[in-house]
Design a protein around this motif. Structure first.
Motif, mmCIF file in Angstrom:
data_model
loop_
_atom_site.group_PDB
_atom_site.id
_atom_site.type_symbol
_atom_site.label_atom_id
_atom_site.label_comp_id
_atom_site.label_asym_id
_atom_site.label_seq_id
_atom_site.Cartn_x
_atom_site.Cartn_y
_atom_site.Cartn_z
ATOM 1 N N ARG A 163 8.095 -4.464 10.762
ATOM 2 C CA ARG A 163 7.136 -5.244 9.972
ATOM 3 C C ARG A 163 6.269 -4.310 9.128
ATOM 4 O O ARG A 163 6.086 -4.519 7.930
ATOM 5 N N MET A 164 5.770 -3.231 9.741
ATOM 6 C CA MET A 164 4.826 -2.350 9.054
ATOM 7 C C MET A 164 5.477 -1.582 7.906
ATOM 8 O O MET A 164 4.833 -1.229 6.926
ATOM 9 N N LEU A 165 6.785 -1.364 8.048
ATOM 10 C CA LEU A 165 7.535 -0.675 6.998
ATOM 11 C C LEU A 165 7.466 -1.438 5.674
ATOM 12 O O LEU A 165 7.567 -0.849 4.603
ATOM 13 N N ARG A 166 7.292 -2.777 5.772
ATOM 14 C CA ARG A 166 7.267 -3.604 4.544
ATOM 15 C C ARG A 166 5.845 -3.816 4.027
ATOM 16 O O ARG A 166 5.644 -4.450 3.010
ATOM 17 N N GLU A 167 4.850 -3.285 4.746
ATOM 18 C CA GLU A 167 3.454 -3.545 4.387
ATOM 19 C C GLU A 167 2.914 -2.470 3.432
ATOM 20 O O GLU A 167 3.499 -1.392 3.296
ATOM 21 N N PRO A 168 1.769 -2.758 2.782
ATOM 22 C CA PRO A 168 1.261 -1.865 1.731
ATOM 23 C C PRO A 168 1.010 -0.428 2.187
ATOM 24 O O PRO A 168 1.287 0.504 1.417
ATOM 25 N N ALA A 169 0.507 -0.224 3.396
ATOM 26 C CA ALA A 169 0.157 1.148 3.795
ATOM 27 C C ALA A 169 1.401 2.042 3.825
ATOM 28 O O ALA A 169 1.392 3.180 3.324
ATOM 29 N N ALA A 170 2.496 1.533 4.397
ATOM 30 C CA ALA A 170 3.725 2.334 4.456
ATOM 31 C C ALA A 170 4.291 2.532 3.050
ATOM 32 O O ALA A 170 4.759 3.632 2.706
ATOM 33 N N LYS A 171 4.220 1.480 2.244
ATOM 34 C CA LYS A 171 4.745 1.613 0.868
ATOM 35 C C LYS A 171 3.992 2.712 0.129
ATOM 36 O O LYS A 171 4.583 3.536 -0.576
ATOM 37 N N GLU A 172 2.645 2.729 0.311
ATOM 38 C CA GLU A 172 1.834 3.747 -0.349
ATOM 39 C C GLU A 172 2.184 5.149 0.199
ATOM 40 O O GLU A 172 2.351 6.110 -0.551
ATOM 41 N N ALA A 173 2.307 5.244 1.536
ATOM 42 C CA ALA A 173 2.577 6.561 2.156
ATOM 43 C C ALA A 173 3.928 7.104 1.695
ATOM 44 O O ALA A 173 4.038 8.280 1.314
ATOM 45 N N PHE A 174 4.943 6.271 1.739
ATOM 46 C CA PHE A 174 6.280 6.745 1.367
ATOM 47 C C PHE A 174 6.363 7.013 -0.139
ATOM 48 O O PHE A 174 6.975 7.991 -0.575
ATOM 49 N N GLY A 175 5.722 6.136 -0.928
ATOM 50 C CA GLY A 175 5.696 6.356 -2.381
ATOM 51 C C GLY A 175 5.042 7.687 -2.687
ATOM 52 O O GLY A 175 5.533 8.464 -3.521
ATOM 53 N N ALA A 176 3.924 7.975 -2.003
ATOM 54 C CA ALA A 176 3.198 9.230 -2.237
ATOM 55 C C ALA A 176 4.082 10.423 -1.882
ATOM 56 O O ALA A 176 4.127 11.415 -2.611
ATOM 57 N N PHE A 177 4.822 10.321 -0.766
ATOM 58 C CA PHE A 177 5.697 11.436 -0.371
ATOM 59 C C PHE A 177 6.748 11.683 -1.449
ATOM 60 O O PHE A 177 6.970 12.816 -1.875
ATOM 61 N N LEU A 178 7.365 10.604 -1.913
ATOM 62 C CA LEU A 178 8.440 10.770 -2.901
ATOM 63 C C LEU A 178 7.899 11.265 -4.240
ATOM 64 O O LEU A 178 8.573 12.008 -4.946
ATOM 65 N N GLU A 179 6.653 10.861 -4.538
ATOM 66 C CA GLU A 179 6.049 11.321 -5.806
ATOM 67 C C GLU A 179 5.284 12.629 -5.622
ATOM 68 O O GLU A 179 4.598 13.079 -6.549
ATOM 69 N N LYS A 180 5.329 13.212 -4.433
ATOM 70 C CA LYS A 180 4.672 14.490 -4.114
ATOM 71 C C LYS A 180 3.172 14.448 -4.451
ATOM 72 O O LYS A 180 2.640 15.311 -5.136
ATOM 73 N N ARG A 181 2.502 13.364 -3.972
ATOM 74 C CA ARG A 181 1.044 13.265 -4.151
ATOM 75 C C ARG A 181 0.433 12.811 -2.826
ATOM 76 O O ARG A 181 1.138 12.437 -1.894
ATOM 77 N N LYS A 182 -0.892 12.877 -2.750
ATOM 78 C CA LYS A 182 -1.590 12.431 -1.544
ATOM 79 C C LYS A 182 -1.657 10.905 -1.535
ATOM 80 O O LYS A 182 -1.951 10.299 -2.571
#
Ligand code: COA
Length: 258
Positions: A233-252
């Motif tokens: 469930r949490m994988l689809r929620e905003p916090a995980a989306k932000e965390a994974f997006g940040a990792f892929l975009e190499k930002r905090k």
């Protein structure tokens, strides 16, 4: 799939099956294809009359950066038949001895899988971390049960709520690892212990492991299943989306709005 055929190497010799993470250029992060290969290898090893002991190892500079984040986002685990859950089920119920040799970073499942190993050897450069909260997620592999049990609640809260790495000596102190070695010696040491175990009567090893683990087996399974539901469930929620997006975009990541 972000995975080559040789991202996981499997070698069996003298009763010991060695499973090697071999994707150093991506810090041995684990794709679903790699989970599937390891799950299948464990199923085979359990049935095999030749394999008596399994050893997991990585490179002297890195054990594993945990889930391959891109792969995970493209194909999040949806059911208990997903490769990651098949792997977790296989390792957590594996009846024969399982060893691990860990050097460098061991992130996420790179650490939590160790709670299902019987003996763990670490290079003095090992850095264990379970940054699930920092990724907008919750623990997996029954680590929410097994970490507090092994480390005590407050140290577990430090590891799981703050998600910061702890080093080999700290892992030795809490009992997560059996011995700390120079990184270039860790894999050889684990192999030597595996050979020692492989020379012992398998039925005694299996029965002893079963007796040590049986008190918690049902609870571990239930915890893993509850964690899996929350994690999915949490994988689809905003916090995980932000965390994974940040990792892929190499930002905090920015969690200030969530
Ligand atoms: N998934 C996918 N790719 C990963 C990865 C992961 N979990 N961890 C590392 N990589 C990739 C990086 O994107 C980078 O790829 P690039 O060379 O194409 O840019 C490469 O591996 C090297 O990683 P880098 O971060 O530059 O190495 P480092 O030595 O500075 O740091 C780690 C090593 C393990 C500390 C760091 O990579 C890390 O924190 N990874 C993420 C761990 C994580 O959050 N795992 C998920 C747990 S659920």
């Amino acid at each position: 799939m972000n995975s080559k055929d040789n991202d996981i190497l499997i070698h069996a010799e003298s009763g010991v099956m060695t499973i090697t993470f071999n994707r150093v250029e991506k810090k041995n992060s684990i794709s679903s294809a790699m989970y599937a290969t390891m799950a299948d290898a464990l199923v085979e090893a359990e049935k095999s009359s030749v394999v008596r002991v399994v050893v997991f190892q990585g490179h002297e500079a890195v054990f594993s950066a945990g889930n391959d984040i891109g792969d995970f986002l493209n194909g999040p685990p949806a059911t208990e038949e997903s490769p990651v859950y098949r792997f977790l089920h296989a390792i957590s119920t594996f009846p024969k001895p399982v060893l691990a040799s860990v050097c460098g970073p061991a992130v996420g499942i790179g650490t939590t899988m160790l709670f299902h190993c019987d003996l763990v050897y670490a290079g003095d450069n090992a850095a264990f971390s379970m940054p699930f909260v920092n990724l907008g997620l919750c623990p997996e592999a029954a680590s929410s049960l097994l970490v507090p049990q092994m480390m005590g609640y407050h140290r577990a809260a430090e590891a799981l709520l703050l998600g910061e790495p702890f080093m080999a000596e700290a892992a030795l102190e809490v009992g997560l690892v059996n011995r700390v070695l120079p990184p270039l010696e860790a894999n050889n040491y684990a192999q030597a212990i595996a050979k020692k175990l492989a020379a012992k009567p398998l039925s005694s090893l299996v029965e002893t492991k079963r007796l040590m683990k049986k008190g918690l087996a049902t609870t571990v399974r239930a915890q893993m299943s509850e964690e899996g539901t929350s994690f999915g469930r949490m994988l689809r929620e905003p916090a995980a989306k932000e965390a994974f997006g940040a990792f892929l975009e190499k930002r905090k990541p920015d969690f200030t709005q969530m």
